[in-house]
Design a protein around this motif. Structure first.
Motif, PDB file in Angstrom:
ATOM      1  N   ALA A 110       0.875  -1.089  -0.106  1.00 43.94           N
ATOM      2  CA  ALA A 110       0.159  -0.065  -0.052  1.00 43.94           C
ATOM      3  C   ALA A 110       0.779   1.157   0.050  1.00 43.94           C
ATOM      4  CB  ALA A 110      -0.988  -0.210   1.256  1.00 43.94           C
ATOM      5  N   ARG A 111       0.305   2.293  -0.140  1.00 45.18           N
ATOM      6  CA  ARG A 111       0.890   3.627  -0.220  1.00 45.18           C
ATOM      7  C   ARG A 111       1.547   4.367   0.884  1.00 45.18           C
ATOM      8  NH1 ARG A 111      -3.245   6.418  -4.647  1.00 45.18           N
ATOM      9  NH2 ARG A 111      -4.460   5.356  -3.206  1.00 45.18           N
ATOM     10  N   GLY A 112       1.058   3.906   2.095  1.00 44.13           N
ATOM     11  CA  GLY A 112       1.673   4.216   3.365  1.00 44.13           C
ATOM     12  C   GLY A 112       1.588   5.404   3.991  1.00 44.13           C
ATOM     13  N   GLY A 113       0.462   6.254   3.487  1.00 46.06           N
ATOM     14  CA  GLY A 113       0.409   7.591   3.780  1.00 46.06           C
ATOM     15  C   GLY A 113      -0.209   7.711   5.032  1.00 46.06           C
ATOM     16  N   ALA A 114      -0.580   6.614   5.926  1.00 45.08           N
ATOM     17  CA  ALA A 114      -1.079   6.699   7.193  1.00 45.08           C
ATOM     18  C   ALA A 114      -0.112   7.094   8.058  1.00 45.08           C
ATOM     19  CB  ALA A 114      -1.991   5.345   7.371  1.00 45.08           C
ATOM     20  N   ALA A 115       1.097   6.368   7.890  1.00 48.37           N
ATOM     21  CA  ALA A 115       2.027   6.692   9.087  1.00 48.37           C
ATOM     22  C   ALA A 115       2.720   8.042   9.033  1.00 48.37           C
ATOM     23  CB  ALA A 115       3.430   5.709   8.391  1.00 48.37           C
ATOM     24  N   LEU A 116       2.402   8.684   7.929  1.00 53.02           N
ATOM     25  CA  LEU A 116       2.964  10.167   7.755  1.00 53.02           C
ATOM     26  C   LEU A 116       1.775  11.247   8.343  1.00 53.02           C
ATOM     27  CD1 LEU A 116       4.620  10.077   4.367  1.00 53.02           C
ATOM     28  CD2 LEU A 116       5.854  10.136   6.396  1.00 53.02           C
ATOM     29  N   SER A 117       0.396  10.528   8.498  1.00 52.21           N
ATOM     30  CA  SER A 117      -0.630  11.602   8.659  1.00 52.21           C
ATOM     31  C   SER A 117      -1.140  11.532  10.077  1.00 52.21           C
ATOM     32  CB  SER A 117      -1.811  11.014   7.859  1.00 52.21           C
ATOM     33  OG  SER A 117      -1.410  11.199   6.649  1.00 52.21           O
ATOM     34  N   ILE A 118      -1.108  10.279  10.891  1.00 59.46           N
ATOM     35  CA  ILE A 118      -1.484   9.867  11.974  1.00 59.46           C
ATOM     36  C   ILE A 118      -0.843  10.819  13.212  1.00 59.46           C
ATOM     37  CG2 ILE A 118      -1.692   8.176  14.121  1.00 59.46           C
ATOM     38  CD1 ILE A 118      -2.263   6.193  12.036  1.00 59.46           C
ATOM     39  N   VAL A 119       0.472  10.726  13.239  1.00 64.25           N
ATOM     40  CA  VAL A 119       1.081  11.516  14.267  1.00 64.25           C
ATOM     41  C   VAL A 119       0.753  13.078  14.161  1.00 64.25           C
ATOM     42  CG1 VAL A 119       3.667  12.169  15.004  1.00 64.25           C
ATOM     43  CG2 VAL A 119       3.076   9.982  14.180  1.00 64.25           C
ATOM     44  N   GLU A 120       0.894  13.742  12.995  1.00 68.32           N
ATOM     45  CA  GLU A 120       0.686  14.853  12.692  1.00 68.32           C
ATOM     46  C   GLU A 120      -0.886  15.258  13.337  1.00 68.32           C
ATOM     47  OE1 GLU A 120       1.889  19.030  11.370  1.00 68.32           O
ATOM     48  OE2 GLU A 120       2.897  16.851  11.997  1.00 68.32           O
ATOM     49  N   LEU A 121      -1.997  14.521  12.995  1.00 64.13           N
ATOM     50  CA  LEU A 121      -3.182  14.849  13.195  1.00 64.13           C
ATOM     51  C   LEU A 121      -3.714  14.563  14.576  1.00 64.13           C
ATOM     52  CD1 LEU A 121      -5.014  14.094   9.669  1.00 64.13           C
ATOM     53  CD2 LEU A 121      -4.110  16.378  10.659  1.00 64.13           C
ATOM     54  N   THR A 122      -2.968  13.553  15.102  1.00 66.33           N
ATOM     55  CA  THR A 122      -3.568  13.092  16.540  1.00 66.33           C
ATOM     56  C   THR A 122      -2.900  13.685  17.608  1.00 66.33           C
ATOM     57  OG1 THR A 122      -2.542  11.153  16.398  1.00 66.33           O
ATOM     58  CG2 THR A 122      -4.675  11.054  15.527  1.00 66.33           C
ATOM     59  N   GLY A 123      -1.449  14.012  17.368  1.00 62.02           N
ATOM     60  CA  GLY A 123      -0.641  14.371  18.304  1.00 62.02           C
ATOM     61  C   GLY A 123       0.090  13.085  19.199  1.00 62.02           C
ATOM     62  N   ARG A 124      -0.232  11.760  18.864  1.00 60.39           N
ATOM     63  CA  ARG A 124       0.324  10.518  19.422  1.00 60.39           C
ATOM     64  C   ARG A 124       1.472  10.133  18.893  1.00 60.39           C
ATOM     65  NH1 ARG A 124      -2.600  13.177  22.435  1.00 60.39           N
ATOM     66  NH2 ARG A 124      -3.942  12.241  23.750  1.00 60.39           N
ATOM     67  N   PRO A 125       2.428   9.822  19.260  1.00 59.72           N
ATOM     68  CA  PRO A 125       3.523   9.095  18.593  1.00 59.72           C
ATOM     69  C   PRO A 125       3.282   7.896  18.135  1.00 59.72           C
ATOM     70  CG  PRO A 125       3.960   9.179  21.021  1.00 59.72           C
ATOM     71  CD  PRO A 125       2.783   9.810  20.644  1.00 59.72           C
ATOM     72  N   ILE A 126       4.202   7.422  17.054  1.00 59.72           N
ATOM     73  CA  ILE A 126       4.079   5.893  16.627  1.00 59.72           C
ATOM     74  C   ILE A 126       5.334   5.317  17.528  1.00 59.72           C
ATOM     75  CG2 ILE A 126       4.565   4.363  14.643  1.00 59.72           C
ATOM     76  CD1 ILE A 126       3.839   6.613  12.886  1.00 59.72           C
ATOM     77  N   MET A 127       4.929   4.394  18.399  1.00 56.13           N
ATOM     78  CA  MET A 127       5.919   3.752  19.172  1.00 56.13           C
ATOM     79  C   MET A 127       6.535   2.527  18.717  1.00 56.13           C
ATOM     80  SD  MET A 127       3.965   4.440  22.801  1.00 56.13           S
ATOM     81  CE  MET A 127       5.424   3.369  23.733  1.00 56.13           C
ATOM     82  N   PHE A 128       5.779   1.588  17.951  1.00 55.90           N
ATOM     83  CA  PHE A 128       6.316   0.236  17.319  1.00 55.90           C
ATOM     84  C   PHE A 128       5.761   0.082  15.856  1.00 55.90           C
ATOM     85  CE2 PHE A 128       5.851  -0.410  21.967  1.00 55.90           C
ATOM     86  CZ  PHE A 128       7.260  -0.802  22.006  1.00 55.90           C
ATOM     87  N   ALA A 129       6.699  -0.624  15.203  1.00 52.89           N
ATOM     88  CA  ALA A 129       5.969  -1.173  13.889  1.00 52.89           C
ATOM     89  C   ALA A 129       6.432  -2.499  13.582  1.00 52.89           C
ATOM     90  CB  ALA A 129       7.063  -0.227  12.873  1.00 52.89           C
ATOM     91  N   SER A 130       5.330  -3.091  12.933  1.00 54.23           N
ATOM     92  CA  SER A 130       5.614  -4.593  12.633  1.00 54.23           C
ATOM     93  C   SER A 130       5.723  -4.635  11.203  1.00 54.23           C
ATOM     94  CB  SER A 130       4.263  -5.278  13.176  1.00 54.23           C
ATOM     95  OG  SER A 130       4.322  -6.626  12.497  1.00 54.23           O
TER      96      SER A 130
END
Length: 554
Positions: free
Chosen positions: A256-276
């Motif tokens: 997939a194009r992966g835009g979610a990873a670049l959007s969630i942090v900016e819009l929710t203010g919560r960090p990405i902590m882990f990745a599978s």
């Protein structure tokens, strides 16, 4: 997942290279291309607009105009801004002052919560913790059994007092799990909760009830990175309904194009902590924004590669192998198979090569890398006798036929493997001794070669005479004119052009058809290119008295 975005950005930056100065039109065109690339990658528009505005502002300022290389400075700005929208820096888990530390997993059905619970437990176990999994998803069929299976694979205990499949109270199970963890002396509790096909009130109410009953130290929202723009809406709904402290991205190995990873942090203010990033339990790690930004910009991820190697390789085994590598001939086919097995533990070869800087330019070639080729090579070596592995020079035609039959490959593949092994052995020896032009010796590993070189030079310390006449030099090289009668270029330790220390000793040797020594080359020049015969030696007679064609007196 970020291949398309990475390719587009690489094309944008390649057009900037070589320019001594960037005009406002160049900066506008670059920002426009970056905006298109981000939107095509499914990055949310509210994220793209301020991102592009910050890049344009910094690129138009003194920071770029005063730089020696404006194109590289623009890449640096984009890299820093990417790190910013990905979270800035890695966020670590918070641990409870009094064990157990409670981690609550929430998310939609199908996002991979149950498998991720086992991955997180295995990761915590490798960090020296004692985690316990809790089966609080009692709605989905066989969810409890699935957690028990993956928990067993991870070597982690699973608390599952209820059979599930719609039977049992998940809130009571989550509450009782804390006392069970204290009794077992487990310092981490990971609670797997139920999901739904979409956000609904019942799911939210159940998640809130479990949160209130357990008072978790960390609430992690598990999101499928492949669902695109909908990931942002789901993340916002969970944030408003339940609340969470961090995000875990799953299925990062998808296409997939992966835009979610670049959007969630900016819009929710919560960090990405882990990745599978895979199906195996080991395909899980902390999310590092700077490393992800480097991958997107095709600058590689060497730190992750080093960490994987340190975690996989045994230190003593690696040091022992390095010593054999330094000696060149000490590296045998047995070491080769051992090295193959060590590399295979790191994961697919294509993924490892993809972490190297500039790998995006060779993506098509990387897609053709097949791990089965390594299996075939290992099968060939396993079909050899111990003597053949230690000394491949004894492998003749009949032995090759036997090895090919035993490994199920063609005879030519066996011969090619042995040939490649000898070439690799030469290159390793040259690399560790500094024999490759332009490359210094490997620090601390060339001592054996230097000692061998010194002893060899002591044995043949006398030097042969030199001559500026090519024919005279050829005669000396054949052994006819040296002071001690010894040939100069015959392969002695000092090495003429054909010796181990000369051109013939470089990895791969001289090109096919190239003379092995200067003497052979000068003696076999094409007709018409031969040097004129050397004049006879006349000692130290002055030039005025030399010559045999004296004019006869009449």
């Amino acid at each position: 997942m970020f291949d398309t975005l990475s390719d587009r950005l690489t094309q944008v930056f390649s057009s900037l290279r070589g320019r001594g100065r960037l005009s406002p039109a160049d900066i506008d065109a670059t920002c426009r291309e970056i905006r298109i690339a981000l939107l095509e990658a499914d990055v949310a528009l509210p994220v793209v607009r301020p991102f592009i505005a910050r890049i344009k502002e910094r690129a138009s300022g003194e920071e770029v105009s005063a730089a020696l290389n404006p194109a590289q400075q623009v890449i640096k700005i984009v890299n820093e801004e990417l790190i910013g929208i990905l979270g800035g820096e890695a966020r670590r888990l918070r641990f409870a002052k009094v064990p157990p530390t409670v981690i609550l997993l929430a998310g939609l059905q199908g996002s991979g919560k149950t498998t991720l619970a086992a991955k997180l437990a295995l990761w915590l176990k490798e960090q020296g913790n004692t985690p316990m999994l809790v089966a609080a998803d009692l709605q989905r069929p066989n969810a409890v059994q699935q957690l028990q299976v993956v928990g067993e694979r991870a070597g982690v205990p699973v608390y599952a007092p209820q059979p599930g499949n719609g039977v049992g109270d998940p809130v009571a199970v989550a509450r009782d799990s804390l006392e069970e963890a204290r009794r077992r002396q487990q310092n981490m509790v990971i609670i797997d909760t139920a999901g739904r096909l979409g956000v609904d009130a019942d799911m939210m109410a159940q998640a809130v009830a479990i949160r209130d009953a357990t008072q978790p130290d960390e609430i992690l929202f598990v999101v499928d990175a492949m669902i695109g723009q909908d990931a942002v809406a789901t993340a916002q709904a969970f944030l408003d309904g339940v609340g969470y402290d961090g995000v875990v991205l799953t299925k990062l190995d998808g296409d997939a194009r992966g835009g979610a990873a670049l959007s969630i942090v900016e819009l929710t203010g919560r960090p990405i902590m882990f990745a599978s990033s895979g199906e195996k339990l080991e395909d899980f790690d902390m999310f590092h924004p700077d490393r992800m930004a480097s991958r997107i910009l095709d600058m590689g991820d060497i730190l992750t590669l080093i960490e994987q190697a340190e975690k996989t390789f045994d230190a003593d085994q690696t040091a022992n192998l390095a010593g054999r590598l330094a000696s060149g001939e000490g590296f045998t086919l047995e070491d080769f198979v051992e090295q193959l097995s060590m590399v295979r533990k790191l994961g697919p070869i294509g993924n490892l090569l993809g972490m190297l800087p500039g790998a995006g330019r060779y993506r098509e070639q990387l897609d053709q890398v097949n791990d089965k080729d390594l299996d075939r090579a290992e099968a060939i070596v396993r079909s050899m006798t111990p003597e053949e592995r230690r000394n491949p020079k004894v492998i003749n035609g009949s032995r090759r036929a036997r090895i090919a039959q035993g490994s199920g490959v063609a005879i030519g593949e066996v011969a090619q493997l042995v040939t490649n092994f000898f070439e690799g052995q030469k290159q390793m020896k040259a690399m560790f001794s500094g024999g490759i032009p332009g490359m210094p010796p490997m620090p601390g590993l060339g001592a054996a070669h230097r000692a061998a070189g010194k002893s060899a030079r002591k044995k043949g310390k006398k030097k042969a005479p030199r001559s500026g006449d090519p024919r005279r030099a050829a005669e000396i090289a054949r052994g006819g004119g040296g002071q001690d009668g010894g040939p100069v270029g015959s392969g002695g330790p000092a090495g003429g052009l054909g010796g181990p220390g000369g051109l013939g000793g470089l990895p791969g040797g001289l090109p096919e058809g190239f003379p092995e020594s200067l003497a052979d080359g000068l003696a076999n020049l094409p007709p018409g290119l031969n040097f004129p015969p050397a004049p006879p030696a006349q000692g130290n007679i002055p030039a005025a008295f030399r010559g045999g064609n004296k004019r006869k007196k009449k």
